[in-house]
Design an enzyme around this catalytic site. Structure first.
Site, short mmCIF file in Angstrom:
data_model
loop_
_atom_site.label_atom_id
_atom_site.label_comp_id
_atom_site.label_asym_id
_atom_site.label_seq_id
_atom_site.Cartn_x
_atom_site.Cartn_y
_atom_site.Cartn_z
CG ASP A 78 -2.65 -0.58 0.89
OD1 ASP A 78 -3.02 -0.74 -0.38
OD2 ASP A 78 -3.13 -0.57 1.97
CE LYS A 107 -4.27 1.98 1.99
NZ LYS A 107 -4.73 0.72 2.60
CG HIS A 126 -3.95 2.67 -2.80
ND1 HIS A 126 -5.35 2.16 -2.89
CD2 HIS A 126 -3.21 1.24 -2.30
CE1 HIS A 126 -5.47 1.08 -2.63
NE2 HIS A 126 -4.07 0.24 -2.14
CG HIS A 175 -2.55 -3.92 -3.54
ND1 HIS A 175 -1.46 -3.93 -3.63
CD2 HIS A 175 -2.94 -3.96 -2.19
CE1 HIS A 175 -2.48 -2.43 -3.03
NE2 HIS A 175 -2.75 -2.37 -2.82
CG HIS A 176 -6.69 -3.25 -4.31
ND1 HIS A 176 -7.84 -4.15 -2.98
CD2 HIS A 176 -6.13 -2.14 -3.43
CE1 HIS A 176 -7.06 -3.23 -1.72
NE2 HIS A 176 -6.12 -2.24 -2.50
CG ASP A 187 -4.27 -5.96 1.51
OD1 ASP A 187 -4.25 -5.11 3.13
OD2 ASP A 187 -5.21 -5.75 1.22
P1 C2E Z 1 -7.78 -1.80 3.76
O1 C2E Z 1 -8.10 -1.38 4.98
O2 C2E Z 1 -6.44 -2.23 4.55
O3 C2E Z 1 -8.11 -2.86 3.32
C1 C2E Z 1 -7.86 -4.63 2.06
C2 C2E Z 1 -8.44 -4.61 1.61
O4 C2E Z 1 -9.65 -5.95 2.48
C3 C2E Z 1 -10.13 -4.06 1.23
O5 C2E Z 1 -9.84 -3.54 0.56
C4 C2E Z 1 -10.70 -4.87 0.75
O6 C2E Z 1 -10.42 -6.03 -0.96
C5 C2E Z 1 -10.46 -6.04 1.99
N1 C2E Z 1 -12.03 -5.72 2.94
C6 C2E Z 1 -12.00 -4.83 4.27
N2 C2E Z 1 -13.01 -4.94 4.18
C7 C2E Z 1 -13.99 -6.04 4.01
C8 C2E Z 1 -15.15 -6.97 4.08
O7 C2E Z 1 -15.79 -6.30 4.88
N3 C2E Z 1 -14.94 -7.88 2.99
C9 C2E Z 1 -14.30 -8.26 1.93
N4 C2E Z 1 -14.73 -9.22 1.34
N5 C2E Z 1 -13.35 -7.66 2.24
C10 C2E Z 1 -12.82 -6.73 2.95
P2 C2E Z 1 -10.92 -2.23 -0.93
O8 C2E Z 1 -11.68 -2.73 -0.47
O9 C2E Z 1 -9.95 -1.88 -2.42
O10 C2E Z 1 -10.31 -1.11 -0.37
C11 C2E Z 1 -8.90 -0.34 -0.33
C12 C2E Z 1 -8.89 0.62 0.70
O11 C2E Z 1 -9.59 1.79 1.24
C13 C2E Z 1 -9.06 -0.04 1.96
O12 C2E Z 1 -7.96 -1.02 2.89
C14 C2E Z 1 -9.36 0.93 3.17
O13 C2E Z 1 -7.91 1.67 3.37
C15 C2E Z 1 -10.19 2.01 1.82
N6 C2E Z 1 -11.46 1.56 2.61
C16 C2E Z 1 -12.11 0.72 2.24
N7 C2E Z 1 -13.73 0.47 2.33
C17 C2E Z 1 -13.05 1.48 3.11
C18 C2E Z 1 -14.53 2.57 3.30
O14 C2E Z 1 -15.48 2.14 3.70
N8 C2E Z 1 -13.76 3.98 4.63
C19 C2E Z 1 -12.57 3.89 4.65
N9 C2E Z 1 -12.50 5.53 5.61
N10 C2E Z 1 -11.35 3.70 4.20
C20 C2E Z 1 -11.94 2.69 3.02
FE FE Z 2 -3.77 -1.27 -0.71
FE FE Z 3 -3.01 -2.78 3.24
#
Ligand code: C2E
Ligand code: FE
Ligand code: FE
Ligand code: SIN
Ligand code: SIN
Ligand code: SIN
Length: 376
Positions: free
Chosen positions: A227, A230, A255, A288-289, A317
């Site tokens: 990441d 970020k 990011h 990674h995504h 992750d």
């Molecule tokens: P992160 O917090 O490091 O989360 C990494 C990844 O974990 C997420 O990438 C997603 O693939 C997975 N993940 C998180 N919550 C869930 C879930 O409830 N179910 C499943 N199946 N997977 C989950 P993603 O979605 O591409 O998000 C990337 C980054 O964006 C996150 O990294 C976080 O920093 C931010 N983010 C995502 N959603 C939110 C949100 O609702 N609010 C805020 N403030 N940030 C968010």
């Molecule tokens: Fe990421």
């Molecule tokens: Fe992470």
């Protein structure tokens, strides 16, 4: 002799080929002269953990993927070589080693009968062992040793050059990106857990996917960088307690490309374009995504198009995001996390083998979770 020297020079100057390949090239040249040298291995020493681990090995006809790992403090015979800065010849492994260490057992099981071991130093620091193993007893005679010592210098040089390249890559990335900021955001523990979950998964699938020890170590080293992009995302988005709106989400998704831009710049600056380590690092960031069903970002790749290192990082992750609390979510129970991972596999989004590897290693997985828990 002239051609031999030229061949050797070619083999070491091909810096665009990865270290395993270069070691195999050198091994082939050596076997042209000393057919009985069945295996060459470089085991690197990590002072932080006191672990000695196989890094690369060349075994034309053997079981090359068996990783060897031991605490130096548990192998006094090898420690002695470091203190004395001396090489060691063992002419009859069966006769010499009676201790029932994993290492001895392993050597015997592979039918190695003699060995030549050389400690490698960088300045005053011990960094690695170079092992030559043979299935012929009493293989290492004076004339052979003389040649091998010359060769060992070259192999050690290869190893140190590669090590220096990887270190400068990491240093440059860390410096240039104010990595400390990511450390603040994500806490050091998240980064350590990422490193360890990734290694756990990689080890679990290593045999099936023919992953080398070198690969596993690089992945462990680079996982915390996934990441890195970020740093370019505003705090008000990163630290938002609730759900992101559509605009914020579009910014957040950037990011990945930001990270790739940063990594590519470093790779270019350091001239590491075709380097294996650099490629693994890039894929850790860029993929990674991505998700197996094409629903991921930025490219929407499908499973077969996603490099294995990216698939491993994705699962580490998600597992870590679900099992810990984030500004936008609470930590889930282990049971719910496992159910979610199964759901993602069933939907074709996450790699089944990688998820199985992580879930099968229950004891290690929970140990990492506990030992590196976030401060409350
Ligand atoms: P992160 O917090 O490091 O989360 C990494 C990844 O974990 C997420 O990438 C997603 O693939 C997975 N993940 C998180 N919550 C869930 C879930 O409830 N179910 C499943 N199946 N997977 C989950 P993603 O979605 O591409 O998000 C990337 C980054 O964006 C996150 O990294 C976080 O920093 C931010 N983010 C995502 N959603 C939110 C949100 O609702 N609010 C805020 N403030 N940030 C968010
Ligand atoms: Fe990421
Ligand atoms: Fe992470
Ligand atoms: C190793 O497997 O890396 C060390 C064992 C040896 O080749 O003697
Ligand atoms: C041992 O495994 O106990 C000794 C192995 C070695 O020194 O190579
Ligand atoms: C280890 O090498 O297992 C601990 C250090 C880390 O993963 O960051």
């Amino acid at each position: 002799m002239q051609t031999k020297t030229n061949q050797l020079m070619d083999a070491i100057s091909m810096s665009k080929i990865d270290l395993s390949q270069r070691l195999e090239n050198l091994h082939e040249i050596i076997r042209g002269r000393y057919e009985f040298i069945d295996r060459i291995a470089i085991a690197l020493y990590d002072a932080k953990t006191d672990l000695l681990k196989t890094f690369v090995s060349s075994t034309p006809d053997g079981s090359p993927l068996k990783a060897y790992e031991a605490h130096m403090s548990e192998v006094p015979s090898l420690q002695t070589l470091i203190h004395l800065r001396k090489s060691r010849i063992v002419q009859d492994i069966d006769d010499t080693f009676h201790a029932h260490s994993d290492h001895t057992e392993w050597l015997k099981k592979q039918h190695y009968l003699s060995s030549y071991t050389i400690p490698v130093f960088q300045g005053s620091h011990f960094v690695a062992f170079l092992f030559f193993d043979s299935k012929t007893p009493n293989a290492f005679q004076q004339e052979t040793l003389h040649f091998l010592d010359v060769f060992a210098d070259l192999a050690a040089h290869l190893y140190l050059v590669e090590l220096a390249a990887v270190k400068s890559l990491l240093n440059t990335v860390n410096l240039a990106t104010d990595f400390a900021r990511i450390r603040d955001l994500e806490t050091g523990n998240h980064l350590d857990r990422m490193a360890m979950y990734s290694r756990l998964i990689a080890k679990g699938i290593a045999e099936k996917y023919q992953l080398t020890d070198e690969f596993v170590e690089y992945l462990h080293l680079f996982a915390p960088l996934h990441d890195i992009g970020k740093v370019g995302i505003p705090d008000k988005i990163l630290l938002k307690p609730g759900k992101l709106d559509a605009d914020e989400w579009n910014t957040m998704k950037k990011h990945v490309q930001l990270g790739v831009l940063m990594i590519d710049q470093m790779i270019e600056d350091l001239g590491l374009n075709q380097n294996t380590a650099a490629t693994i690092m890039r894929n850790v960031v860029s993929g990674h995504h991505e998700r197996g069903d094409g629903s991921g970002y930025p490219l929407g790749l499908t499973l077969a198009q996603i490099p294995i290192e990216s698939r491993i990082i994705a699962i580490a992750d998600v597992y870590d995001a679900l099992s810990t609390s984030r500004p936008y979510k609470k930590a889930w129970s282990e049971e719910d996390v496992i159910a979610e991972l199964h759901k993602e596999v069933a939907a074709g989004r996450l790699d089944a083998d990688c998820v199985t590897a992580l879930l099968n290693a229950t004891e290690e997985r929970l140990q990492i979770q506990t030992q590196f828990a976030d401060p409350i």
